[in-house]
Enzyme design. Structure first.
Site, PDB file in Angstrom:
ATOM      1  N   CYS A 188       0.775  -1.244   0.049  1.00 48.74           N
ATOM      2  CA  CYS A 188       0.035  -0.118   0.023  1.00 48.74           C
ATOM      3  C   CYS A 188       0.779   1.092  -0.039  1.00 48.74           C
ATOM      4  O   CYS A 188       1.493   1.649   1.012  1.00 48.74           O
ATOM      5  CB  CYS A 188      -0.877  -0.052   1.221  1.00 48.74           C
ATOM      6  SG  CYS A 188      -1.920   1.507   1.509  1.00 48.74           S
TER       7      CYS A 188
ATOM      8  N   CYS B 275      -0.340   4.175   2.169  1.00 54.31           N
ATOM      9  CA  CYS B 275      -0.197   4.005   3.677  1.00 54.31           C
ATOM     10  C   CYS B 275       1.223   4.315   3.965  1.00 54.31           C
ATOM     11  O   CYS B 275       1.364   4.846   5.016  1.00 54.31           O
ATOM     12  CB  CYS B 275      -0.741   2.520   4.240  1.00 54.31           C
ATOM     13  SG  CYS B 275      -2.084   2.020   3.091  1.00 54.31           S
ATOM     14  N   ASP B 276       2.051   3.886   3.400  1.00 56.53           N
ATOM     15  CA  ASP B 276       3.507   3.698   3.517  1.00 56.53           C
ATOM     16  C   ASP B 276       4.599   4.461   2.896  1.00 56.53           C
ATOM     17  O   ASP B 276       5.675   4.467   3.297  1.00 56.53           O
ATOM     18  CB  ASP B 276       3.801   2.237   3.556  1.00 56.53           C
ATOM     19  CG  ASP B 276       3.032   1.212   4.457  1.00 56.53           C
ATOM     20  OD1 ASP B 276       2.683   1.841   5.566  1.00 56.53           O
ATOM     21  OD2 ASP B 276       2.865   0.165   4.248  1.00 56.53           O
TER      22      ASP B 276
END
Ligand code: NAP
Length: 307
Positions: A131, A134-135
């Site tokens: 992701c 997200c990261d």
């Protein structure tokens, strides 16, 4: 006894919730552990009609949820462990006990695939990710790799150039699967380099608990190579979340639920929508559209039963 239970809370599940709530069927949505589905892992969504300037994925999902709740949809967290059917009663077993319902809408979506390397799992969350949204932030000014050659891989690669010093895209062939527009964007991005015809052999360094390099092998020349990176984003497609329904519902060879006449599965009263039954389009808008179809099909089914 419920009229409608919906498993899943992505665009398909929440659209089904909106429609069944507006039909006065008091739907219960079991939102699962990954509430909101795959759009929660996306940044800008530019292709959902009605949002002229685009909308962030999580904002779109929050809006869909609030809209379904406005008409009385009940949304609960929970994990479904089994679904059984006895006559016209469907029992959905959750971690909070069994729920009986006359109709069921399955909108459990699909989950990101992994390469299957032992160190990939060991370093998941420690430099390996599925992701970018997200990261990506964690890799500011650092070199990273993205694996895959489809739209997801290119979208992630483009997005990650906002943070990373360099993005190496590793693809197992010498042509991309991604759409032309995504390819053009990636080819024009000076921060993206391509490692063609290459498979990933290993992700280092599990002993240190951080990603330090990716080891690739060129499938044409057999040459192996170690590319220093701080992060690896795996974007090689998805698996449908259908293990719950093994033996109950018909699937295709890849595990996607088979539907006919709209959203009908092989069991009367059980309907499916979104990515769990669609390996072709997989768009937020098509998922939402199929959620609407499942809601209307469930409504007609209940009407037919005289409920
Ligand atoms: P995909 O189109 O199935 O592409 C998967 C990619 O990963 C392919 O390039 C495939 O290689 C590669 N791959 C698969 N298994 C692999 C393995 N074990 N090792 C190495 N590489 C592997 O999946 P996707 O990119 O997730 O896209 C899915 C659908 O969503 C598509 O219809 C896509 O158009 C859509 N999508 C659209 C957007 C957008 O419009 N903005 C964004 C994301 C996704 P091969 O090419 O050699 O098979």
């Amino acid at each position: 006894m419920r009229n409608v239970v919906i498993i899943g809370s992505g665009p398909a599940g929440l659209t089904a919730a909106l429609y069944t709530a507006r039909a006065n069927l008091s739907p219960l949505v079991i939102e699962g552990l990954d509430a909101g589905g795959q759009l929660m892992l996306t940044t800008e969504v530019d292709n959902f009609p009605g949002f002229r300037d685009g909308i962030m994925g999580p904002d779109l999902m929050a809006n869909m949820r609030a809209q379904a709740e406005r008409f009385g949809a009940e949304i609960k967290q929970g994990r479904v462990s089994a679904v059984t059917v006895t006559g016209s009663t469907i029992t959905v077993t959750t971690d909070q006990g069994p729920i009986e319902t006359t109709s069921l809408i399955i909108a459990t979506g699909a989950t990101a695939k992994l390469l299957g390397l032992p160190n990939e799992r060991a370093l998941m969350g420690h430099g390996v990710s599925t992701c970018a949204t997200c990261d990506g932030f964690f890799f500011r000014g650092k070199p990273i790799a993205v694996v895959g050659g489809g739209d997801s891989a290119l979208e992630e690669a483009n997005f990650l150039t906002r943070f990373a010093s360099k993005v190496t895209l590793i693809h197992r062939r010498d042509t991309l699967r991604a759409s032309k527009i995504m390819q053009d964007k990636a080819f024009k991005n000076p921060k993206i380099e391509f490692e063609w015809d290459s498979e990933v052999l290993d992700v280092k360094d599990a002993a240190q608990g951080v990603v330090s390099a990716i080891v690739t092998r060129n499938l044409k020349t057999g040459v192996t190579k170690e590319i220093p990176v701080d992060g690896v984003f795996v974007a090689i497609g998805h698996t449908p979340n259908t293990s719950l329904f093994t033996g109950l519902l018909e699937t295709d060879a890849n595990g996607y639920l088979l539907t006919k006449d709209g959203s009908k599965t092989s069991v009367p009263g059980v309907f499916a929508c979104g990515d769990v039954q669609d390996h072709i389009y997989r768009q937020a808008i098509t998922a939402a559209g199929s959620g609407c179809m499942a809601a209307l099909d469930a409504e007609r089914y209940l009407e037919h039963l005289g409920q």
